[in-house]
Design an enzyme around this catalytic site. Structure first.
Site, mmCIF file in Angstrom:
data_model
loop_
_atom_site.group_PDB
_atom_site.id
_atom_site.type_symbol
_atom_site.label_atom_id
_atom_site.label_comp_id
_atom_site.label_asym_id
_atom_site.label_seq_id
_atom_site.Cartn_x
_atom_site.Cartn_y
_atom_site.Cartn_z
ATOM 1 N N ASP A 16 59.181 81.228 84.099
ATOM 2 C CA ASP A 16 59.849 80.003 85.205
ATOM 3 C C ASP A 16 60.523 79.516 84.133
ATOM 4 O OD1 ASP A 16 60.437 79.560 87.394
ATOM 5 O OD2 ASP A 16 58.793 77.807 86.922
ATOM 6 N N SER A 17 61.820 78.959 84.787
ATOM 7 C CA SER A 17 61.996 77.537 84.039
ATOM 8 C C SER A 17 60.887 76.216 83.542
ATOM 9 C CB SER A 17 63.017 76.734 84.882
ATOM 10 O OG SER A 17 62.460 76.484 86.415
ATOM 11 N N CYS A 79 60.442 82.886 88.984
ATOM 12 C CA CYS A 79 61.737 81.744 89.146
ATOM 13 C C CYS A 79 62.607 82.755 90.128
ATOM 14 C CB CYS A 79 62.173 81.740 87.674
ATOM 15 S SG CYS A 79 63.460 80.990 87.798
ATOM 16 N N GLU A 159 57.839 68.583 88.881
ATOM 17 C CA GLU A 159 57.948 68.264 87.631
ATOM 18 C C GLU A 159 57.335 67.406 86.372
ATOM 19 O OE1 GLU A 159 57.786 70.658 84.466
ATOM 20 O OE2 GLU A 159 58.783 72.294 86.044
ATOM 21 N N CYS A 191 61.474 78.692 95.914
ATOM 22 C CA CYS A 191 61.473 77.805 94.312
ATOM 23 C C CYS A 191 60.123 78.600 94.087
ATOM 24 C CB CYS A 191 61.612 76.705 94.700
ATOM 25 S SG CYS A 191 61.318 76.113 93.336
ATOM 26 N N HIS A 193 58.323 76.662 92.708
ATOM 27 C CA HIS A 193 57.692 75.198 92.161
ATOM 28 C C HIS A 193 56.888 74.600 93.542
ATOM 29 C CE1 HIS A 193 59.823 74.981 88.418
ATOM 30 N NE2 HIS A 193 59.402 73.421 88.504
HETATM 31 N N1 DGL Z 1 60.896 77.479 89.523
HETATM 32 C C1 DGL Z 1 62.354 78.067 89.683
HETATM 33 C C2 DGL Z 1 62.836 78.997 90.946
HETATM 34 O O1 DGL Z 1 61.973 79.310 91.425
HETATM 35 C C3 DGL Z 1 62.689 76.608 89.578
HETATM 36 C C4 DGL Z 1 64.207 76.567 89.745
HETATM 37 C C5 DGL Z 1 64.839 75.175 88.819
HETATM 38 O O2 DGL Z 1 64.320 75.198 87.886
HETATM 39 O O3 DGL Z 1 65.490 74.694 88.639
HETATM 40 O O4 DGL Z 1 63.475 78.870 91.686
#
Ligand code: DGL
Length: 273
Positions: A16-17, A79, A159, A191, A193
């Protein structure tokens, strides 16, 4: 067959990011506790959700390269933003299965929701602009109506560790109330998150039926590995977490989700950026 046995013992790569993909990792660990898991969170470059498609693809390929070098048997793109733009590029890099989070979630919606019912989709700007959810709904022959909303403030807030706080509630109200007014019955957490703030959403809008890509993706992965005879039979899998920057929120979430069950937790440099 010896080759299959060797393949089955390899790890599953997940990325993931940032820390959001840990919601998917946790669910994979819950349904497949015997699997070895290697996670990469690009904490130095998060968020991806406001970046161009070229950048998202480049970052995703760099991470996939790192995971392929660790000899993983499958890659889960935990992600939505990377799943929206980079899935095809990643599939072209390798012959191992590459699984995104969008198809499993949309598949669940298409199956569970009545035809013509309205579902909200909340996600990053890039995910919404990609149209990936609408395309997935077509692939699944879903006839539900999607009401989409980009929620760029949510990833930074999460975050930063604001999980159950008045600011999170206020932002959620601003984003969700217009969708609720349009009569949505389901809400796709587009997302990875967002499962972290699911309880706040449920408190504000208890009638909404949430679809969490973490649960759906873990179940899809289990089916896939079973079909491919790639399930690990070891008693207990190892968990390795790698990040591009050691952040406080990553440390905290690692503790909250996995306590002492993480075998390695390190910063790695995967590019010269
Ligand atoms: N968890 C990522 C997603 O599902 C986060 C995106 C991001 O880094 O902006 O899109």
């Amino acid at each position: 067959m010896p080759t299959e046995k060797t393949e089955a013992h390899k790890s599953i790569g997940v990325f993931d990011s940032g820390l959001g993909g840990l919601t998917v990792l946790k669910e994979i660990h819950r349904v497949l506790p015997q699997e070895n898991l290697v996670y990469f969170g690009d904490t130095a470059r998060v968020p991806y959700g406001n970046k161009s498609s070229a950048t998202i693809i480049r970052y995703s390929k760099e991470i996939a390269e790192f995971l392929i070098q660790r000899d993983v048997k499958a890659i889960v793109v935990a992600c939505n933003t990377a799943s929206s733009y980079a899935l095809d590029a990643l599939k072209q890099m390798t012959s191992i299965p590459v699984l995104g989070v969008i198809d499993p979630a949309v598949g669940a919606l298409a199956q569970r929701a009545k035809k013509q019912s309205a579902a909200g989709l909340i996600a990053t700007k890039s995910t919404i602009h990609s149209g990936a959810y609408d395309a997935a709904l077509k692939r699944h022959h879903g006839e539900q109506f999607l009401v989409s909303r980009a929620c760029p403030l949510l990833v930074p807030v999460i975050e930063e560790g604001f999980i159950d706080s008045p600011i999170t509630e206020e932002i959620l109200r601003i984003y969700l109330q217009p969708m609720v007014d349009e009569g949505i019955e389901y809400l796709l957490l587009g997302c990875t998150h967002y499962p972290l703030i699911a309880r706040v959403i449920v408190r504000l809008y208890p009638h909404l039926k949430l679809i969490d890509s973490a649960e759906e993706t873990a179940a899809t992965l289990k089916n896939l590995l079973t079909q491919m005879q790639l399930l690990n039979t070891a008693p207990q899998g190892r968990i390795e977490l790698y990040v591009s920057d050691m952040t406080e929120s990553m440390r905290e979430l690692k503790e909250l989700f996995f306590q002492n069950s993480v075998d390695r937790f390190e910063v790695v440099k995967i590019t010269n950026d």
